[in-house]
Design a protein around this motif. Structure first.
Motif, PDB file in Angstrom:
ATOM      1  N   GLN A 209       2.385   1.943  -3.322  1.00  0.00           N
ATOM      2  CA  GLN A 209       1.476   2.602  -4.263  1.00  0.00           C
ATOM      3  C   GLN A 209       1.680   4.116  -4.245  1.00  0.00           C
ATOM      4  OE1 GLN A 209      -2.260   0.692  -2.761  1.00  0.00           O
ATOM      5  NE2 GLN A 209      -2.620   0.268  -4.934  1.00  0.00           N
TER       6      GLN A 209
ATOM      7  N   LEU B 299      -2.475   1.017  -9.470  1.00  0.00           N
ATOM      8  CA  LEU B 299      -3.150   2.093  -8.747  1.00  0.00           C
ATOM      9  C   LEU B 299      -4.669   2.011  -8.862  1.00  0.00           C
ATOM     10  CD1 LEU B 299      -0.843   5.153  -9.545  1.00  0.00           C
ATOM     11  CD2 LEU B 299      -0.940   3.782  -7.462  1.00  0.00           C
TER      12      LEU B 299
ATOM     13  N   CYS C 141      -5.175   7.236  -7.676  1.00  0.00           N
ATOM     14  CA  CYS C 141      -6.002   6.036  -7.807  1.00  0.00           C
ATOM     15  C   CYS C 141      -7.294   6.383  -8.529  1.00  0.00           C
ATOM     16  CB  CYS C 141      -6.312   5.470  -6.422  1.00  0.00           C
ATOM     17  SG  CYS C 141      -7.495   4.107  -6.421  1.00  0.00           S
TER      18      CYS C 141
ATOM     19  N   SER D 283       0.831  -1.209   0.000  1.00  0.00           N
ATOM     20  CA  SER D 283       0.000   0.000   0.000  1.00  0.00           C
ATOM     21  C   SER D 283       0.863   1.256   0.000  1.00  0.00           C
ATOM     22  CB  SER D 283      -0.920  -0.002   1.228  1.00  0.00           C
ATOM     23  OG  SER D 283      -1.756  -1.139   1.230  1.00  0.00           O
TER      24      SER D 283
ATOM     25  N   SER E 141       2.968   6.316  -7.303  1.00  0.00           N
ATOM     26  CA  SER E 141       2.119   7.419  -7.757  1.00  0.00           C
ATOM     27  C   SER E 141       2.891   8.735  -7.819  1.00  0.00           C
ATOM     28  CB  SER E 141       0.911   7.563  -6.824  1.00  0.00           C
ATOM     29  OG  SER E 141       0.089   8.640  -7.212  1.00  0.00           O
TER      30      SER E 141
END
Length: 212
Positions: A42, A69, A56, A39, A46
């Motif tokens: 991510q 994502l 996301c 997590s 990003s």
């Protein structure tokens, strides 16, 4: 308690098999550390690719976000809430854009690492070493409960009037992840009470932090 399942402060019994809660806490903490690490990754992904804290989206017109994502791993949302309540982005994006999610993942990773280090490396740990994980895990489970309650009507409709197998699979992912974390929280508390009892027996002192 069920005859095939019984939890004590030191041990857990499942179908007659005995497991030490210390080892169960280590195992579940390792599993959750993987979830929290993915997590957090991510967010790194990003920021590196899109210069946003959590880019996301379930919107097909923004497919350049990549499959990585399109899921909110920390809450076991692999498109479930998009299907249930038609959100176009992950839940965290609607709160503050994902900043608190990033901080949460990082904090949870620290607490999990401390717990794993405590259970693996310290034979007689001070109970206070488990406090960060207890606080984090309780809050985590509470958040998962809130998500479940908020979408309970949609979940029940999807379960009793199934639309497609894919939706049922996403519900299963969420249910398994949520249930495992509640079980982890339950075992963690029993293990804490065991270590607290052992600590009081060794030192004759109560577990009271220095700031009280």
């Amino acid at each position: 308690m069920l005859r095939w399942f019984h939890v004590e402060d030191e041990k857990t019994f499942l179908f007659g098999i005995q497991f030490r809660n210390r080892k169960l806490v280590t195992f579940f903490a390792l599993v959750q550390l993987v979830v929290a690490s993915v997590s957090f990754a991510q967010h790194i992904y990003s920021v590196a690719l899109f210069n946003k804290i959590f880019y996301c989206s379930f919107n097909e017109t923004r497919s350049n976000t990549g499959h990585f994502l399109s899921h909110d791993v920390i809450i076991f949302d692999f498109g479930l809430f998009h299907e249930l309540i038609n959100v176009q982005e992950c839940i965290a994006n609607y709160l503050d854009g994902g900043y608190m999610r990033c901080l949460w993942c990082f904090t949870q990773m620290i607490a999990l690492t401390l717990t794993i280090w405590t259970t693996l490396c310290i034979p007689k740990p001070h109970p206070l070493l488990l406090w960060p994980m207890l606080i984090i895990q309780n809050a985590y489970c509470f958040g998962l409960v809130i998500l479940t309650i908020a979408t309970a009507d949609k979940l029940l409709v999807a379960l009793f009037h199934p639309v497609n197998a894919h939706l049922n699979l996403m519900i299963l992912y969420f249910a398994v992840g949520t249930s495992i974390n509640h079980f982890f929280d339950y075992i963690l508390w029993h293990y804490y009470w065991y270590e607290e009892f052992q600590y009081i027996g060794r030192t004759g002192k109560h577990v009271i932090p220095f700031w009280v």
